[in-house]
Design a protein around this motif. Structure first.
Motif, mmCIF file in Angstrom:
data_model
loop_
_atom_site.group_PDB
_atom_site.id
_atom_site.type_symbol
_atom_site.label_atom_id
_atom_site.label_comp_id
_atom_site.label_asym_id
_atom_site.label_seq_id
_atom_site.Cartn_x
_atom_site.Cartn_y
_atom_site.Cartn_z
ATOM 1 N N GLU A 243 0.826 -1.204 0.000
ATOM 2 C CA GLU A 243 0.000 0.000 0.000
ATOM 3 C C GLU A 243 0.864 1.260 0.000
ATOM 4 O O GLU A 243 1.911 1.291 0.621
ATOM 5 C CB GLU A 243 -0.891 0.036 1.251
ATOM 6 N N ARG B 117 -5.576 5.016 0.112
ATOM 7 C CA ARG B 117 -4.794 3.790 0.217
ATOM 8 C C ARG B 117 -4.712 3.199 -1.186
ATOM 9 O O ARG B 117 -5.642 2.544 -1.648
ATOM 10 C CB ARG B 117 -5.518 2.835 1.160
ATOM 11 N N LEU C 272 -1.359 -9.948 -3.259
ATOM 12 C CA LEU C 272 -0.242 -9.225 -2.653
ATOM 13 C C LEU C 272 1.123 -9.851 -2.927
ATOM 14 O O LEU C 272 1.249 -11.063 -3.087
ATOM 15 C CB LEU C 272 -0.462 -9.119 -1.146
ATOM 16 N N ALA D 41 -11.746 -11.378 12.353
ATOM 17 C CA ALA D 41 -12.035 -10.800 11.040
ATOM 18 C C ALA D 41 -10.774 -10.835 10.197
ATOM 19 O O ALA D 41 -9.655 -10.723 10.716
ATOM 20 C CB ALA D 41 -12.553 -9.373 11.174
ATOM 21 N N PHE E 212 -8.343 -10.363 2.725
ATOM 22 C CA PHE E 212 -7.169 -10.796 1.970
ATOM 23 C C PHE E 212 -6.328 -9.618 1.485
ATOM 24 O O PHE E 212 -5.127 -9.777 1.259
ATOM 25 C CB PHE E 212 -7.574 -11.680 0.780
ATOM 26 N N SER F 146 -5.271 -7.426 3.180
ATOM 27 C CA SER F 146 -4.262 -7.300 4.245
ATOM 28 C C SER F 146 -3.985 -8.708 4.762
ATOM 29 O O SER F 146 -4.159 -9.002 5.936
ATOM 30 C CB SER F 146 -4.762 -6.386 5.367
ATOM 31 N N GLU G 19 -2.590 -10.189 8.159
ATOM 32 C CA GLU G 19 -3.177 -9.720 9.409
ATOM 33 C C GLU G 19 -4.429 -10.509 9.759
ATOM 34 O O GLU G 19 -5.190 -10.900 8.876
ATOM 35 C CB GLU G 19 -3.560 -8.234 9.280
ATOM 36 N N ARG H 206 -4.900 -6.103 15.731
ATOM 37 C CA ARG H 206 -4.327 -6.469 14.445
ATOM 38 C C ARG H 206 -3.140 -7.381 14.727
ATOM 39 O O ARG H 206 -2.053 -6.925 15.071
ATOM 40 C CB ARG H 206 -3.874 -5.200 13.735
ATOM 41 N N ILE H 207 -3.396 -8.683 14.622
ATOM 42 C CA ILE H 207 -2.293 -9.631 14.774
ATOM 43 C C ILE H 207 -1.559 -9.710 13.443
ATOM 44 O O ILE H 207 -2.158 -10.043 12.422
ATOM 45 C CB ILE H 207 -2.812 -11.033 15.159
ATOM 46 N N LEU H 208 -0.280 -9.376 13.446
ATOM 47 C CA LEU H 208 0.536 -9.649 12.259
ATOM 48 C C LEU H 208 0.856 -11.141 12.302
ATOM 49 O O LEU H 208 1.587 -11.600 13.187
ATOM 50 C CB LEU H 208 1.819 -8.826 12.297
ATOM 51 N N ARG I 121 -18.024 -5.227 18.187
ATOM 52 C CA ARG I 121 -18.534 -4.095 17.400
ATOM 53 C C ARG I 121 -19.496 -3.330 18.303
ATOM 54 O O ARG I 121 -20.526 -3.882 18.730
ATOM 55 C CB ARG I 121 -19.250 -4.593 16.136
ATOM 56 N N GLU J 93 -1.102 -14.289 19.486
ATOM 57 C CA GLU J 93 -2.317 -13.479 19.630
ATOM 58 C C GLU J 93 -2.012 -12.012 19.917
ATOM 59 O O GLU J 93 -2.924 -11.205 20.029
ATOM 60 C CB GLU J 93 -3.211 -14.047 20.740
ATOM 61 N N ALA J 94 -0.746 -11.656 20.060
ATOM 62 C CA ALA J 94 -0.416 -10.263 20.354
ATOM 63 C C ALA J 94 -0.617 -9.404 19.114
ATOM 64 O O ALA J 94 -0.421 -9.852 17.985
ATOM 65 C CB ALA J 94 1.029 -10.160 20.833
ATOM 66 N N GLY J 95 -1.007 -8.178 19.340
ATOM 67 C CA GLY J 95 -1.190 -7.242 18.224
ATOM 68 C C GLY J 95 -1.690 -5.928 18.774
ATOM 69 O O GLY J 95 -2.296 -5.890 19.846
ATOM 70 N N PHE J 96 -1.431 -4.864 18.042
ATOM 71 C CA PHE J 96 -1.980 -3.582 18.457
ATOM 72 C C PHE J 96 -3.484 -3.658 18.369
ATOM 73 O O PHE J 96 -4.039 -3.982 17.324
ATOM 74 C CB PHE J 96 -1.445 -2.448 17.581
#
Lengths: 381, 381, 381, 381
Positions: free
Chosen positions: A290, A307, A327, B282, B285, B287, B290, B307-309, C266, D302-305
């Motif tokens: 992105e 984006r 991607l 959630a 694709f 992203s 994530e 947001r789990i990477l 949500r 499971e960690a993530g912002f």
């Protein structure tokens, strides 16, 4: 004739750890996607431990191994030397290869000191006169989003550049118990976050804007001074854990940089934002497909950071890959990179980033170190 | 012994367009990353036009070509048939291959009709008794984020599943002047967005939740009925442009699905959200590295979608690739997929998704078509 | 003369819970920002329990209270009746007020049944002929981002509308132990998520696109049938916990809707996406100051969903508030709403959404209920 | 007894532009939501131009006006002076008010120079001994997300603080033709982006971490030196357009700051990120209802912002407002602020941020100016 059947070029690669794996992948696959004028042969893999080198060669697909990099350079079946070792050996290997008339691809940071980088650049210039090509592996230039960003700046779409802000945030040292590594040893790595991460953002800022950093005020810090080593003892950390610097660029733009391995939660967040008088752009490698783009010439009611999914066939490098929205990943930057290198070699011109480009980055890193060592005063580059 | 030196398996692939390119990449590279029990040989590429097939074989690295898929199946140097053709030929090729004792990897949608899928599943069951393996190429199961999502559901972390909502949004037909394609011809493609995109989200929903869709109400629509064809004439679009359906799942959860090629601006937005009584997840694709994760057992002041990477070595498939934050791309899903297939063949067990899994998806697609054709009334699966 | 010193209009508000608080705020402050032709007087607050009504009146700034809404309507110092009660009393109060020649603002859902809504719309039409104004409080029309979205559609910027997808996701019932409430009692609330949340997204979809929903297939579900009540007993949930429906719109667009109180994580995610042949837009109330906008006429290399911060002075309603980037919140939608209502009353025209608009929404909700009750078959609106 | 009926406090506000509007809103509404011990009376509005002051008073709801701030301070019906003028008059007004025994709320930046701030802090300390309260209006402390962030740091959840990075990005001067303003005149504004925006991020960084900045290296820049003025002539810009600085904090953390009005596309992007050894947090005012939170003690898979919607009743200030997911806006920060001030006055304790807190910010700004003026060398605070 398909490039897959074309003239070949023998690759000799020194080093087979993380960078060796990703470079091997690029050499194996580049001609399966790009119409390169030369098809790489994975000729020789160099590694000091023969057993480990052989295992790596078999795993990655190399035909032979050498335990002495001088022997590797000397081989007739090797036309290009790919240097994937720690920074302390870059200068010696690169200069020897260039003097032997072999093309060179050198991992970043180009060197551990400005003096080494100057010697390398000098060797590259001399060899270049004889048609020998050299390139520093700043792979982030081959992220399609950043290559596209450079095109946008070069087109004048941003107008005057006012601000550059760039950070490279990782967190793998956040835990004080993370083990010692060669990357924390100044003798091997030259510096810490500065050379490893800072080199990338300095190059990216200069690459995307087409400007140079002219001076900096900097500070560095080491948060954890001792770490457990593999032998059950304690290793002394002799490099910086982070580097922060502010500076000015050729055009009068101001810039801010930060490189760290202690930004807990940021895994590989290499970010660059450029604000111009007409437009702004922003990038984060953790969303590497992105580009954020703000067009200030839009009506205010419809303007907004957009984006852009940099996956259209018209985007740099993307045409040979997959359809929009499918991607690309980290290793594509290396495949794109060696495609450019092979195209330059086949086309008879010098690839970029050159060793001179690498030297320009090294001089900024040097100024940062000097400023930090001298109490954070201003240091011209 | 390194897998790169291991026992080999001869691959015969039919079709060499988009899917052929990405499957070739997977077969070429899988053993360079995974410790597979078998090393693929890219033995034979099948294509009806010999010139084009030969060019593709050279480009992608295949040793030989066949213009008749029956001849390809019959070759002794071929152990596994990889079917990358349009859906109308899947059943015939797959059944012939299975009867010949060859393992089969079949692209999705498995078939153009439920009847074909039933015949294929029957053939797979019979061949399976003789140790022949078969698999449908629902590659999105091999996105690390979705594989991890399935593990989270299976662990009970979500509690009772209440909602599934999934869309697959593309936009390549938004322009009424986009040209005619085999994908818009019912005879070849079977259906439009439904089979191409809907198949993926039905499989993903069933895969991640471990449940089946038990009934649906559906509508389909064709927005543009005629498109320019390559010959300068006009082609009749005979498939759906979009499919929307709501339904119920085994456990009593409710579900909503939408597949379209007209969601302007969405390039490959395959999304899945699952809401449970304890947690929600959630995915999108676009992203793909994530996973969004909401843990409802956290204190309300700290709860939030995270947001789990999905790039940690402990995540599915990731350990063989790059460090955290160094993203994977589209083709990794295929490399991961053939790694699983080779591991199953070498390990003597049936891989997933099986042809029975593919049949379960096909039955949902069939119910959607029946509901849509009958005025959007309820249709049991 | 400043509007703050202008002619006044006496407000009588029935109900003083959540909606009463936010309506009071709007009436107190509207003329401090907008140049309204009338200045509201917070004349009378209606509530059945005198003690609680008096406390609310003092807290919110009302001059008097009435415990009988008929008495409230009859007062000479009341010119406008603001109905903030549960849905079962809307029809009776609104019709009485209109017949008494009082302007009416009625909270949504307009009514609990289509029959009630028809009677209300009829009463509004009759009263309208005598200059009496009526309005349904679909406050999301006054979110600047959605008001701007409507303008974009109306300008033709989206081209032909192909897809509408809208969800309204909350999670306050995810926990089976959340207590019983009047909102879960069909006699009082009419329906559950459908009327409370579904009404908003049906109105928003029709408002933004300028089209009507012409038919639906629907399903509803109740996940938890019994909940603890305030008395320590068990209350029977007699409404839907969620409603999912797909449908078609006037122009041939297709649409998908989902309303639920079980989407864990949500909180108030009222989302709307519209895909046209030239552009797309998307909105999420959890980021209510933003509109996502994709302009398909941009070159593909620069196209992308842009995040418009809908905080520019040129955006609807925003000019009277704060500078760009200084966000608005939930209650601003109500202040904007009553500004529009006062402007219509002062200007001598009928405000929107009218009771006819409310009836159009109610008919869709009715069709959803009928489809769901009849096994999810198609139901014309 | 409801606070709405409680003891009153007479407010006298000097200035009625942007800050005057938002402060008026806060004074009008605070007791309608919070149970404050005192109910504000909007007694007197001060402004030099009587006509404009009267119009503002009527618009905003003030009972009287004064054109001389000394007369305003002297009035018996005024108990608290709210200073909303440009920075050059803050010291004089505040000190006079404090000496007259009136409570003071002073907009930021507290003063134009460190010397002024020192005199104000001294006056506040003296008056404080007599029970007179004073507060600097750093309203961002009252953003629920930042107040919650401070609580998280104070709880020890972040462990050792390693990094603070904060920017405040606006773009209203990007266009060189944007007109001259008092904010660009050093005599009135003291400084440019530094005092206007930098003051906020310095205070926020110190507030959230509970640490002080101990030294800085800084640079400032003016991009556009002349701008059109209202009279059709040219105005000289005598302030900085941006300020960048790096520094160290009490605990040894390192910090980076940037304030600018030239970050095209960023409207009010006041951001703060703090990385600790156990957790990290991040905030952006353009999404002011959200706090990003990374808990490093979670399992890596499971960690993530996580995006915490800071709209739960348990979050700071939120309980008196709306249900979860119903967003707050810019002016809520002021309403929350005066609630805290009234509570402190009623409760007999000193509110925060005190004038000493303001002085601490001013000293950092002073050090930035000195460093920038002296070639970006290190400057202790």
């Amino acid at each position: 004739m398909s490039p897959a059947a074309g003239e070949t070029i023998g690759i000799g690669m020194v080093g087979h750890a993380f960078m060796g794996a990703v470079h091997s992948h690029a050499w194996r696959n580049v001609h399966r996607f790009f119409d390169t004028p030369l098809v790489p042969r994975l000729a020789v893999l160099g590694g000091r431990d023969e057993t480990r080198a052989k295992a790596a060669a078999q795993k990655f697909g190399w035909a032979a191994v050498e335990t002495d990099w001088r022997a590797l350079i000397a081989r007739d079946d090797v036309d290009l030397i790919d240097i994937c070792t720690p920074g302390d050996s870059h200068a010696e290997i690169a200069i020897a290869a260039l003097e032997a008339g072999k093309h060179v691809l050198c991992e970043k940071p180009m060197a551990n000191t400005v003096a080494e980088a100057e010697a390398m650049a000098e060797a590259a210039r001399k060899a270049g006169e004889r048609g020998v090509r050299s390139m520093v592996a700043f792979n982030y230039r081959r992220v399609p989003a950043l290559a596209h960003a450079r095109k946008l700046v070069a087109s004048g779409a941003l107008g005057d550049i006012r601000h550059v802000r760039s950070v490279y945030l990782q967190d793998w040292l956040s835990d004080p118990k993370s083990p010692m590594s060669w990357r924390l040893n100044k003798d091997l790595a030259g510096s810490g976050a500065l050379g490893d991460l800072g080199a990338h953002i300095v190059d990216a800022a200069q690459f995307v804007t087409g400007e140079l950093i002219t001076g900096v005020s900097a500070l560095t810090n080491t948060f954890v001074h001792q770490r457990p080593d593999a032998a059950g003892g304690v290793g002394e950390v002799t490099v910086d854990d982070c580097a922060l610097f502010i500076g000015r660029m050729t055009s009068g733009a101001v810039a801010s940089f930060e490189a760290t391995r202690y930004a807990l939660g940021r895994k590989n967040s290499m970010r660059l934002e450029v604000n111009g008088s007409k437009a702004s752009l922003a990038f984060d490698f953790e969303s590497m497909n992105e580009l954020s783009w703000y067009d200030g010439t839009e009506p205010p009611t419809e303007a907004g950071f957009r984006r852009i999914l940099v996956t259209e066939p018209q985007h740099p490098y993307v045409g040979v890959w997959w359809p929009p929205g499918h991607l690309l990943g980290y290793e594509h930057t290396f495949t794109n990179e060696v495609a450019d290198l092979l195209t330059a070699i086949g086309g008879g011109y010098h690839p970029e980033p050159s060793f001179d480009d690498g030297l320009r980055v090294q001089r900024v890193l040097g100024a940062v170190e000097e400023s930090a060592a001298a109490g954070s005063g201003w240091q011209e580059v």
